[in-house]
Write a protein that holds these residues in place. Structure first.
Motif, PDB file in Angstrom:
ATOM      1  N   ARG A 121       0.839  -1.194   0.000  1.00  0.00           N
ATOM      2  CA  ARG A 121       0.000   0.000   0.000  1.00  0.00           C
ATOM      3  C   ARG A 121       0.874   1.244   0.000  1.00  0.00           C
ATOM      4  O   ARG A 121       1.997   1.214   0.483  1.00  0.00           O
ATOM      5  CB  ARG A 121      -0.882   0.068   1.255  1.00  0.00           C
ATOM      6  N   ILE A 122       0.326   2.338  -0.517  1.00  0.00           N
ATOM      7  CA  ILE A 122       1.031   3.625  -0.549  1.00  0.00           C
ATOM      8  C   ILE A 122       0.171   4.653   0.180  1.00  0.00           C
ATOM      9  O   ILE A 122      -1.048   4.705  -0.022  1.00  0.00           O
ATOM     10  CB  ILE A 122       1.246   4.127  -1.992  1.00  0.00           C
ATOM     11  N   PHE A 123       0.803   5.493   0.983  1.00  0.00           N
ATOM     12  CA  PHE A 123       0.134   6.603   1.667  1.00  0.00           C
ATOM     13  C   PHE A 123       1.004   7.844   1.531  1.00  0.00           C
ATOM     14  O   PHE A 123       2.227   7.745   1.463  1.00  0.00           O
ATOM     15  CB  PHE A 123      -0.065   6.303   3.151  1.00  0.00           C
ATOM     16  N   LYS A 124       0.375   9.029   1.527  1.00  0.00           N
ATOM     17  CA  LYS A 124       1.147  10.267   1.567  1.00  0.00           C
ATOM     18  C   LYS A 124       1.874  10.325   2.898  1.00  0.00           C
ATOM     19  O   LYS A 124       1.335   9.953   3.928  1.00  0.00           O
ATOM     20  CB  LYS A 124       0.226  11.477   1.432  1.00  0.00           C
ATOM     21  N   ASP A 125       3.103  10.792   2.866  1.00  0.00           N
ATOM     22  CA  ASP A 125       3.931  10.862   4.072  1.00  0.00           C
ATOM     23  C   ASP A 125       3.566  12.113   4.873  1.00  0.00           C
ATOM     24  O   ASP A 125       3.888  13.225   4.461  1.00  0.00           O
ATOM     25  CB  ASP A 125       5.410  10.888   3.679  1.00  0.00           C
ATOM     26  N   PRO A 126       2.918  11.963   6.035  1.00  0.00           N
ATOM     27  CA  PRO A 126       2.556  13.139   6.831  1.00  0.00           C
ATOM     28  C   PRO A 126       3.733  13.718   7.611  1.00  0.00           C
ATOM     29  O   PRO A 126       3.641  14.820   8.146  1.00  0.00           O
ATOM     30  CB  PRO A 126       1.496  12.598   7.793  1.00  0.00           C
ATOM     31  N   PHE A 127       4.835  12.981   7.691  1.00  0.00           N
ATOM     32  CA  PHE A 127       5.983  13.407   8.480  1.00  0.00           C
ATOM     33  C   PHE A 127       6.968  14.257   7.686  1.00  0.00           C
ATOM     34  O   PHE A 127       7.781  14.963   8.270  1.00  0.00           O
ATOM     35  CB  PHE A 127       6.712  12.187   9.056  1.00  0.00           C
ATOM     36  N   ARG A 128       6.916  14.173   6.351  1.00  0.00           N
ATOM     37  CA  ARG A 128       7.806  14.961   5.493  1.00  0.00           C
ATOM     38  C   ARG A 128       6.990  15.644   4.404  1.00  0.00           C
ATOM     39  O   ARG A 128       7.110  15.318   3.223  1.00  0.00           O
ATOM     40  CB  ARG A 128       8.882  14.061   4.889  1.00  0.00           C
ATOM     41  N   PRO A 129       6.155  16.600   4.801  1.00  0.00           N
ATOM     42  CA  PRO A 129       5.334  17.289   3.793  1.00  0.00           C
ATOM     43  C   PRO A 129       6.189  18.177   2.899  1.00  0.00           C
ATOM     44  O   PRO A 129       7.252  18.643   3.303  1.00  0.00           O
ATOM     45  CB  PRO A 129       4.362  18.120   4.632  1.00  0.00           C
ATOM     46  N   ARG A 130       5.697  18.376   1.699  1.00  0.00           N
ATOM     47  CA  ARG A 130       6.385  19.249   0.736  1.00  0.00           C
ATOM     48  C   ARG A 130       5.431  20.354   0.321  1.00  0.00           C
ATOM     49  O   ARG A 130       4.227  20.174   0.305  1.00  0.00           O
ATOM     50  CB  ARG A 130       6.809  18.434  -0.484  1.00  0.00           C
ATOM     51  N   SER A 131       6.001  21.482  -0.038  1.00  0.00           N
ATOM     52  CA  SER A 131       5.181  22.623  -0.445  1.00  0.00           C
ATOM     53  C   SER A 131       5.146  22.803  -1.958  1.00  0.00           C
ATOM     54  O   SER A 131       4.553  23.751  -2.445  1.00  0.00           O
ATOM     55  CB  SER A 131       5.710  23.899   0.210  1.00  0.00           C
ATOM     56  N   ASP A 132       5.741  21.881  -2.718  1.00  0.00           N
ATOM     57  CA  ASP A 132       5.800  22.037  -4.168  1.00  0.00           C
ATOM     58  C   ASP A 132       4.739  21.225  -4.904  1.00  0.00           C
ATOM     59  O   ASP A 132       4.790  21.078  -6.120  1.00  0.00           O
ATOM     60  CB  ASP A 132       7.192  21.680  -4.683  1.00  0.00           C
ATOM     61  N   GLY A 133       3.774  20.666  -4.160  1.00  0.00           N
ATOM     62  CA  GLY A 133       2.699  19.918  -4.808  1.00  0.00           C
ATOM     63  C   GLY A 133       2.983  18.446  -5.025  1.00  0.00           C
ATOM     64  O   GLY A 133       2.122  17.700  -5.452  1.00  0.00           O
ATOM     65  N   VAL A 134       4.198  18.011  -4.738  1.00  0.00           N
ATOM     66  CA  VAL A 134       4.575  16.602  -4.866  1.00  0.00           C
ATOM     67  C   VAL A 134       4.602  16.014  -3.457  1.00  0.00           C
ATOM     68  O   VAL A 134       5.030  16.664  -2.519  1.00  0.00           O
ATOM     69  CB  VAL A 134       5.963  16.457  -5.538  1.00  0.00           C
ATOM     70  N   SER A 135       4.141  14.783  -3.303  1.00  0.00           N
ATOM     71  CA  SER A 135       4.110  14.163  -1.979  1.00  0.00           C
ATOM     72  C   SER A 135       5.168  13.083  -1.843  1.00  0.00           C
ATOM     73  O   SER A 135       5.325  12.249  -2.728  1.00  0.00           O
ATOM     74  CB  SER A 135       2.737  13.532  -1.722  1.00  0.00           C
ATOM     75  N   ASN A 136       5.874  13.113  -0.729  1.00  0.00           N
ATOM     76  CA  ASN A 136       6.684  11.965  -0.345  1.00  0.00           C
ATOM     77  C   ASN A 136       5.706  10.882   0.083  1.00  0.00           C
ATOM     78  O   ASN A 136       4.541  11.167   0.387  1.00  0.00           O
ATOM     79  CB  ASN A 136       7.636  12.318   0.781  1.00  0.00           C
ATOM     80  N   ILE A 137       6.141   9.633   0.124  1.00  0.00           N
ATOM     81  CA  ILE A 137       5.205   8.546   0.398  1.00  0.00           C
ATOM     82  C   ILE A 137       5.704   7.600   1.472  1.00  0.00           C
ATOM     83  O   ILE A 137       6.900   7.479   1.708  1.00  0.00           O
ATOM     84  CB  ILE A 137       4.887   7.740  -0.887  1.00  0.00           C
ATOM     85  N   LEU A 138       4.743   6.935   2.118  1.00  0.00           N
ATOM     86  CA  LEU A 138       5.014   5.808   3.007  1.00  0.00           C
ATOM     87  C   LEU A 138       4.602   4.565   2.240  1.00  0.00           C
ATOM     88  O   LEU A 138       3.495   4.499   1.684  1.00  0.00           O
ATOM     89  CB  LEU A 138       4.186   5.897   4.284  1.00  0.00           C
ATOM     90  N   VAL A 139       5.472   3.585   2.178  1.00  0.00           N
ATOM     91  CA  VAL A 139       5.204   2.347   1.451  1.00  0.00           C
ATOM     92  C   VAL A 139       5.095   1.221   2.474  1.00  0.00           C
ATOM     93  O   VAL A 139       6.074   0.879   3.129  1.00  0.00           O
ATOM     94  CB  VAL A 139       6.340   2.041   0.446  1.00  0.00           C
ATOM     95  N   MET A 140       3.898   0.690   2.651  1.00  0.00           N
ATOM     96  CA  MET A 140       3.682  -0.421   3.573  1.00  0.00           C
ATOM     97  C   MET A 140       4.035  -1.730   2.870  1.00  0.00           C
ATOM     98  O   MET A 140       3.537  -2.009   1.780  1.00  0.00           O
ATOM     99  CB  MET A 140       2.242  -0.476   4.058  1.00  0.00           C
ATOM    100  N   CYS A 141       4.917  -2.521   3.483  1.00  0.00           N
ATOM    101  CA  CYS A 141       5.383  -3.763   2.865  1.00  0.00           C
ATOM    102  C   CYS A 141       4.952  -4.974   3.682  1.00  0.00           C
ATOM    103  O   CYS A 141       4.686  -4.868   4.853  1.00  0.00           O
ATOM    104  CB  CYS A 141       6.903  -3.741   2.758  1.00  0.00           C
TER     105      CYS A 141
END
Length: 141
Positions: A121-141
């Motif tokens: 699963r993929i989720f937006k990373d709430p711990f490393r937000p970005r202000s440029d409109g691109v999201s870092n992600i959390l990847v559940m394995c």
């Protein structure tokens, strides 16, 4: 013989003086890690000006950070970060598999310790937000 045994026991008993004692530290919900860590581990608090200097650095526009997260043999969460092109993070199927040394987490024997992380699963990373409109992600394995 008695003298050397007495010296050894004396030296062993005095080594506890070098180990940090956490018996007198009462942890509450308002206790800050900055208060506990110097007392228990010898670690000091990070200087906020140093943190803000690195937080202010811009992210590369052509890369994201993917934090691969999994559960180890004891039920604790583990993770490691990978830098990817944003198009590789559009779906679970496009994410690359990754590996780790399972012997360090109790999930594989030492002689054959490579464990493959398969994204689920993929989720937006709430711990490393970005202000440029691109999201870092959390990847559940």
């Amino acid at each position: 013989m008695k003298f050397s045994t007495a010296v050894f026991i004396s030296a062993l008993a005095s080594t506890s003086a070098f180990a940090p004692s956490i018996n007198n530290v009462r942890i509450t919900s308002t206790t800050s890690l900055n208060v506990i860590l110097p007392k228990t581990t010898g670690q000091s608090a990070l200087d906020p000006s140093v943190i803000s200097k690195y937080d202010a650095l811009p992210y590369p526009t052509d890369k994201i950070m993917a934090e691969y997260v999994w559960v180890d043999a004891e039920g604790n969460t583990r993770s490691k970060t990978r830098t990817l092109a944003p198009e590789k993070a559009e779906s679970v199927d496009s994410l690359p598999k990754w590996n780790f040394d399972g012997s360090s987490t109790g999930q594989a024997p030492g002689d054959d310790s490579e464990v493959i992380l398969k994204p689920q699963r993929i989720f937006k990373d709430p711990f490393r937000p970005r202000s440029d409109g691109v999201s870092n992600i959390l990847v559940m394995c």
